[in-house]
Write a protein that holds these residues in place. Structure first.
Motif, PDB file in Angstrom:
ATOM      1  N   MET A  13     -57.129  44.414  29.838  1.00 50.44           N
ATOM      2  CA  MET A  13     -56.986  44.123  28.667  1.00 50.44           C
ATOM      3  C   MET A  13     -56.019  45.263  28.002  1.00 50.44           C
ATOM      4  O   MET A  13     -54.859  44.912  27.702  1.00 50.44           O
ATOM      5  N   PRO A  14     -56.465  46.644  28.060  1.00 53.04           N
ATOM      6  CA  PRO A  14     -55.552  47.530  27.328  1.00 53.04           C
ATOM      7  C   PRO A  14     -54.093  47.688  27.960  1.00 53.04           C
ATOM      8  O   PRO A  14     -53.287  47.934  27.332  1.00 53.04           O
ATOM      9  N   LEU A  19     -62.430  37.076  28.735  1.00 49.23           N
ATOM     10  CA  LEU A  19     -63.334  38.089  28.139  1.00 49.23           C
ATOM     11  C   LEU A  19     -64.269  37.345  27.398  1.00 49.23           C
ATOM     12  O   LEU A  19     -65.336  37.620  27.120  1.00 49.23           O
ATOM     13  N   SER A  23     -48.094  39.710  28.271  1.00 51.41           N
ATOM     14  CA  SER A  23     -48.417  38.689  27.207  1.00 51.41           C
ATOM     15  C   SER A  23     -49.115  37.688  27.638  1.00 51.41           C
ATOM     16  O   SER A  23     -50.427  37.333  27.283  1.00 51.41           O
ATOM     17  N   PHE A  51     -51.913  44.341  13.716  1.00 52.54           N
ATOM     18  CA  PHE A  51     -51.201  45.013  14.847  1.00 52.54           C
ATOM     19  C   PHE A  51     -51.227  46.265  14.850  1.00 52.54           C
ATOM     20  O   PHE A  51     -51.569  47.002  16.065  1.00 52.54           O
ATOM     21  N   MET A  76     -61.643  44.631  17.964  1.00 53.41           N
ATOM     22  CA  MET A  76     -60.255  44.265  18.846  1.00 53.41           C
ATOM     23  C   MET A  76     -60.019  42.696  19.084  1.00 53.41           C
ATOM     24  O   MET A  76     -58.958  42.498  18.557  1.00 53.41           O
TER      25      MET A  76
HETATM   26  C1  HEM Z   1     -60.016  46.253  25.296  1.00 59.41           C
HETATM   27  C2  HEM Z   1     -58.626  46.284  24.719  1.00 59.41           C
HETATM   28  C3  HEM Z   1     -58.013  44.987  24.120  1.00 59.41           C
HETATM   29  C4  HEM Z   1     -58.646  43.699  23.822  1.00 59.41           C
HETATM   30  C5  HEM Z   1     -60.380  43.282  23.746  1.00 59.41           C
HETATM   31  C6  HEM Z   1     -57.555  42.763  23.269  1.00 59.41           C
HETATM   32  C7  HEM Z   1     -57.867  41.687  22.995  1.00 59.41           C
HETATM   33  C8  HEM Z   1     -56.862  40.866  22.361  1.00 59.41           C
HETATM   34  C9  HEM Z   1     -56.747  39.419  21.953  1.00 59.41           C
HETATM   35  C10 HEM Z   1     -58.199  38.600  22.070  1.00 59.41           C
HETATM   36  C11 HEM Z   1     -55.713  38.899  21.851  1.00 59.41           C
HETATM   37  C12 HEM Z   1     -55.374  37.509  21.235  1.00 59.41           C
HETATM   38  C13 HEM Z   1     -54.826  36.796  22.339  1.00 59.41           C
HETATM   39  C14 HEM Z   1     -53.386  36.595  22.765  1.00 59.41           C
HETATM   40  O1  HEM Z   1     -52.683  35.943  21.651  1.00 59.41           O
HETATM   41  O2  HEM Z   1     -52.853  37.134  23.488  1.00 59.41           O
HETATM   42  C15 HEM Z   1     -54.916  39.995  21.986  1.00 59.41           C
HETATM   43  C16 HEM Z   1     -53.453  39.920  21.297  1.00 59.41           C
HETATM   44  C17 HEM Z   1     -52.577  41.000  21.506  1.00 59.41           C
HETATM   45  N1  HEM Z   1     -52.771  42.290  21.950  1.00 59.41           N
HETATM   46 FE1  HEM Z   1     -54.748  42.975  22.659  1.00 59.41          FE
HETATM   47  N2  HEM Z   1     -56.433  43.690  23.266  1.00 59.41           N
HETATM   48  C18 HEM Z   1     -56.751  44.901  23.744  1.00 59.41           C
HETATM   49  C19 HEM Z   1     -55.631  45.919  23.905  1.00 59.41           C
HETATM   50  C20 HEM Z   1     -54.504  45.930  23.350  1.00 59.41           C
HETATM   51  C21 HEM Z   1     -53.753  46.908  23.505  1.00 59.41           C
HETATM   52  C22 HEM Z   1     -54.135  48.463  24.021  1.00 59.41           C
HETATM   53  C23 HEM Z   1     -52.430  46.618  22.886  1.00 59.41           C
HETATM   54  C24 HEM Z   1     -51.008  47.387  22.674  1.00 59.41           C
HETATM   55  C25 HEM Z   1     -50.879  48.710  22.607  1.00 59.41           C
HETATM   56  C26 HEM Z   1     -52.679  45.191  22.622  1.00 59.41           C
HETATM   57  C27 HEM Z   1     -51.514  44.131  22.126  1.00 59.41           C
HETATM   58  C28 HEM Z   1     -51.473  42.926  21.848  1.00 59.41           C
HETATM   59  C29 HEM Z   1     -50.607  42.126  21.413  1.00 59.41           C
HETATM   60  C30 HEM Z   1     -48.961  42.452  21.178  1.00 59.41           C
HETATM   61  C31 HEM Z   1     -51.118  40.960  21.124  1.00 59.41           C
HETATM   62  C32 HEM Z   1     -50.309  39.689  20.830  1.00 59.41           C
HETATM   63  C33 HEM Z   1     -49.892  38.716  21.989  1.00 59.41           C
HETATM   64  C34 HEM Z   1     -48.348  38.365  22.165  1.00 59.41           C
HETATM   65  O3  HEM Z   1     -47.854  38.405  21.033  1.00 59.41           O
HETATM   66  O4  HEM Z   1     -47.958  38.321  23.067  1.00 59.41           O
HETATM   67  N3  HEM Z   1     -53.820  44.684  22.944  1.00 59.41           N
HETATM   68  N4  HEM Z   1     -55.594  41.054  22.176  1.00 59.41           N
END
Ligand code: HEM
Length: 184
Positions: free
Chosen positions: A104-105, A152, A142, A49, A28
């Protein structure tokens, strides 16, 4: 069976849940970082994505189960010979890791749904909108997701360094407490 005098191991379900949550999270993090990189081709970012949103959503029930098991079965005690500060550091970092596993999730799901985007797994399960459509809420989620992601990364780096130190240098049986392989 563990060696006589070796620290007590975590229970089988705790070990199984630790690795089945930890390994997908190691996918992830790079997926989350790469999918926001505008230098990458659009098709690659879209695939990342899709993977990130759906794998992250699938992890929610597993994380809930992990926390429930942890609350019912406290961690086996650390050896009395371990310095107090290390026991405190382990407790604090494990507490933070659990908190981040919740934040996070949830912030990810709120960011995507409030932003008006689909989460295919949730769509298939018949779950409704969950949160109202709101650009302000999406932006706030976000920011929370990004800041928690940085935290994390920092706590995970400490956690991995401590595990490697115990497993490779001290060889004091702490790594074996959570190892998926039993020692003979
Ligand atoms: C344990 C679960 C998760 C981890 C460790 C994780 C980790 C990350 C990391 C490291 C980033 C990059 C930092 C950033 O640009 O914000 C990111 C971005 C993102 N994640 Fe996750 N994530 C998790 C769960 C999820 C879930 C469940 C979703 C949606 C269903 C999600 C949606 C997104 C989106 C849309 C971005 C881009 C940020 C933005 O454009 O606002 N993430 N995630």
């Amino acid at each position: 069976m563990s060696h006589p005098g070796a620290p007590e191991r975590y229970s089988r379900p705790a070990i199984w849940l630790h690795w089945s949550v930890a390994l997908p999270i190691l996918v992830m993090i790079p997926a989350g970082i790469l999918m926001t990189d505008e230098a990458l081709p659009r098709a690659t970012r879209d695939t990342l994505f899709l993977l990130h949103k759906n794998l992250g959503t699938l992890l929610i029930p597993l994380i809930a189960l992990r926390i429930w098991v942890r609350l019912r079965h406290p961690a086996p005690p650390l050896p009395a010979s371990m310095p107090r500060w290390q026991v405190r550091a382990a407790g604090l970092s494990h507490g933070l890791l659990y908190a981040l596993l919740v934040v996070m999730p949830l912030s990810g799901v709120i960011r995507v749904r409030a932003g008006g985007f689909p989460i295919e797994m949730l769509g298939l399960s018949g779950a409704g909108r969950i949160v109202p459509r709101s650009d302000a809420l999406a932006e706030w989620a976000s920011l929370v997701h990004w800041a928690s992601g940085l935290l994390l990364l920092a706590v995970l780096a400490l956690h991995l360094a401590a595990a490697a130190h115990h497993g490779l240098i001290l060889r004091d049986g702490i790594w074996q407490r959570m190892s998926p392989w039993r020692r003979r």
